[in-house]
Design an enzyme around this catalytic site. Structure first.
Site, PDB file in Angstrom:
ATOM      1  N   ARG A 215       0.853  -1.205   0.000  1.00 20.73           N
ATOM      2  CA  ARG A 215       0.000   0.000   0.000  1.00 20.73           C
ATOM      3  C   ARG A 215       0.884   1.247   0.000  1.00 20.73           C
ATOM      4  O   ARG A 215       0.605   2.226  -0.692  1.00 20.73           O
ATOM      5  CB  ARG A 215      -0.909  -0.002   1.229  1.00 20.73           C
ATOM      6  N   PHE A 231     -11.402  -5.336  -5.670  1.00 20.58           N
ATOM      7  CA  PHE A 231     -11.404  -6.165  -4.452  1.00 20.58           C
ATOM      8  C   PHE A 231     -10.883  -5.313  -3.294  1.00 20.58           C
ATOM      9  O   PHE A 231      -9.927  -5.662  -2.602  1.00 20.58           O
ATOM     10  CB  PHE A 231     -10.537  -7.421  -4.632  1.00 20.58           C
ATOM     11  N   ASP A 253     -15.943  -3.669  -4.356  1.00 23.66           N
ATOM     12  CA  ASP A 253     -15.915  -4.923  -3.591  1.00 23.66           C
ATOM     13  C   ASP A 253     -17.295  -5.559  -3.629  1.00 23.66           C
ATOM     14  O   ASP A 253     -18.313  -4.864  -3.725  1.00 23.66           O
ATOM     15  CB  ASP A 253     -15.489  -4.680  -2.143  1.00 23.66           C
ATOM     16  N   ALA A 282     -16.427  -7.909  -9.208  1.00 26.84           N
ATOM     17  CA  ALA A 282     -15.332  -7.248  -9.922  1.00 26.84           C
ATOM     18  C   ALA A 282     -15.225  -7.724 -11.374  1.00 26.84           C
ATOM     19  O   ALA A 282     -14.892  -6.938 -12.261  1.00 26.84           O
ATOM     20  CB  ALA A 282     -14.015  -7.487  -9.185  1.00 26.84           C
ATOM     21  N   ASP A 302      -6.432  -7.036  -6.060  1.00 27.48           N
ATOM     22  CA  ASP A 302      -6.029  -7.854  -4.901  1.00 27.48           C
ATOM     23  C   ASP A 302      -7.164  -8.804  -4.505  1.00 27.48           C
ATOM     24  O   ASP A 302      -7.784  -8.632  -3.454  1.00 27.48           O
ATOM     25  CB  ASP A 302      -5.657  -6.919  -3.736  1.00 27.48           C
ATOM     26  N   CYS A 342      -3.094 -14.306  -3.534  1.00 30.03           N
ATOM     27  CA  CYS A 342      -2.796 -14.794  -2.173  1.00 30.03           C
ATOM     28  C   CYS A 342      -3.163 -16.273  -2.046  1.00 30.03           C
ATOM     29  O   CYS A 342      -3.390 -16.771  -0.950  1.00 30.03           O
ATOM     30  CB  CYS A 342      -3.473 -13.940  -1.114  1.00 30.03           C
TER      31      CYS A 342
END
Ligand code: SAH
Length: 400
Positions: A215, A231, A253, A282, A302, A342
């Protein structure tokens, strides 16, 4: 507590012949399949692993129901005691001190295997410590951990959400616990920006601390640009982008609760007037933006872990390609894309291939500027590479 560590109260596990590599590699996860026989009390919190000749190979947290039967904390003759666990937890917290105290008061203070405490995660959010206990053995020695947290961090509240799926498998209580005063919600400071965090209703332990450095990287890149935060969760990348001088920020989101929180976070930082908040899927939203001709100078992508299991990797790769392809098309003639995965099962190599395929199809010129990972408060044990789940790229995207 010493009783729990007494030899007579420990589980005695014997390694199957031929499985010596498991221990020689010092991987902390000893699976049931590597164990030949078990004896000792059924409710043991601590287990010792021996070879067939009776030499001790490892000691750790025992769990009768998990596939990870033993989470090894020590190998060979090193003695596993309450003091050792307490010392490791205290040392992990000490290693975070350099990150705390200045413009940041929210960090991961204990990161499981990365801090030699397999199965335990503790995040500090200003005056609230949130602990995640993933295993039956740790659950039993919890008072040791709570003591260290109280002594070292003096939080107003210690919150245990007890909602990890592993807890259900291990038949551990899933009711949240709060030890201390007041509500679990609090306001944190991260790199001088303010965010509301509610460990009781949020995702993960309440905030995605692993993205702090990324960030901070996004902040100056946003200067003078229109920013799309896909996201967005509670808008953290969007708030940084606005602070960095973005001319417009769109947070997208699927969760209306997350988007409401994103609004409050932009309010807290005085940047609501340039921000837009969209509750949408999204994948559908990028198509709509593409059709409407909207373009951005910086896009953050993300998504949640698309592959939670190995069999989902192919489908996950298609999802990553789709959304990144559209993101590349949505960038102005010259723009930046910060893109992440992730999913532990999606390797950096595979993620790079997915980005390559997206770039080809998007018909844009794409260069890697940086490879990205979680911040330094999320160390990964060299013996347990599974701990490294977050990977990302900062990409420069140009017209062909
Ligand atoms: N970047 C965020 C964390 C993102 S977590 C931060 O720094 O805090 C992933 C988010 O994706 C979650 O908030 C989840 O609600 C959202 N999400 C999951 N599937 C989605 C979809 N199909 N469309 C839009 N949002 C989605």
């Amino acid at each position: 507590m010493d009783e729990i560590f007494a030899t007579k109260n420990r589980k005695r596990l014997v390694l199957k012949p031929g499985k010596e590599r498991v221990v020689a590699n010092r991987h902390p996860w000893i699976f049931g399949g590597a164990i030949g026989s078990e004896s000792g009390p059924a409710d043991a919190a601590i287990g010792d692993l021996f070879d067939t000749r009776g030499a001790r190979l490892a000691s750790g947290f025992y769990s009768p129901r998990s596939e990870i039967r033993l989470r090894a904390l020590t190998f060979g003759e090193e003695e596993l005691t309450a003091e050792l666990i307490s010392k490791r937890a205290g040392a992990a917290i000490s290693r975070r001190r350099r990150l705390l105290g200045g413009p940041t008061n929210a960090v991961r203070v204990i990161n499981a295997e990365g801090d030699d405490l397999s199965g335990l995660v503790v995040d500090l959010y200003n005056d609230v410590a949130v602990a995640e206990v993933a295993n039956a053995g740790i659950e039993r020695i919890k008072p040791v951990i709570l003591d260290v947290i109280r002594r070292e961090l003096k939080p107003r509240l210690i919150y245990l959400s007890n909602d990890l799926p592993a807890r259900r498998l291990e038949q551990l209580p899933t009711e949240p616990e709060a030890i201390g005063e007041g509500a679990p919600a609090t306001t944190i400071l991260e790199n001088g920006l303010r965010f509301e965090v509610d460990p009781a209703s949020g995702q993960k332990t309440g905030f995605f601390l692993d993205q702090r450095d990324n960030r901070a990287l996004a902040q100056p890149l946003a200067s003078g640009r229109r920013v799309l935060n896909l996201f967005s969760y509670t808008g953290a990348f969007g708030v940084y982008a606005a602070a960095g001088g973005a001319t417009f920020v769109e947070n997208v989101d699927g969760s209306d609760v997350a988007i409401e929180q994103a609004k409050r976070n932009h309010d807290l930082n005085g940047s609501s007037s340039i921000a837009r908040f969209v509750v949408a899927d999204a994948f559908a939203h990028v198509r709509q933006l593409s059709a409407s001709g909207d373009r951005f100078g910086l896009i953050v992508c993300d998504p949640p872990a698309f592959a939670r299991r190995r069999v989902e990797v192919d489908r996950a790769a298609r999802g990553y390609k789709d959304v990144n392809l559209y993101a590349m098309r949505l960038l102005e003639r010259e723009g930046f894309l910060l893109t992440f995965s992730c999913s532990g099962h999606v390797s950096l190599d595979l993620f790079q291939k997915v980005i390559f395929a997206a770039a080809l199809d998007a018909g844009r010129r794409v260069s890697f500027v940086r490879r990205l990972t979680a911040g330094s408060d999320h160390p990964v044990s060299i013996y347990c590479p599974e701990g490294e789940y977050l990977k990302g790229f900062l990409l420069e995207v140009r017209e062909n």
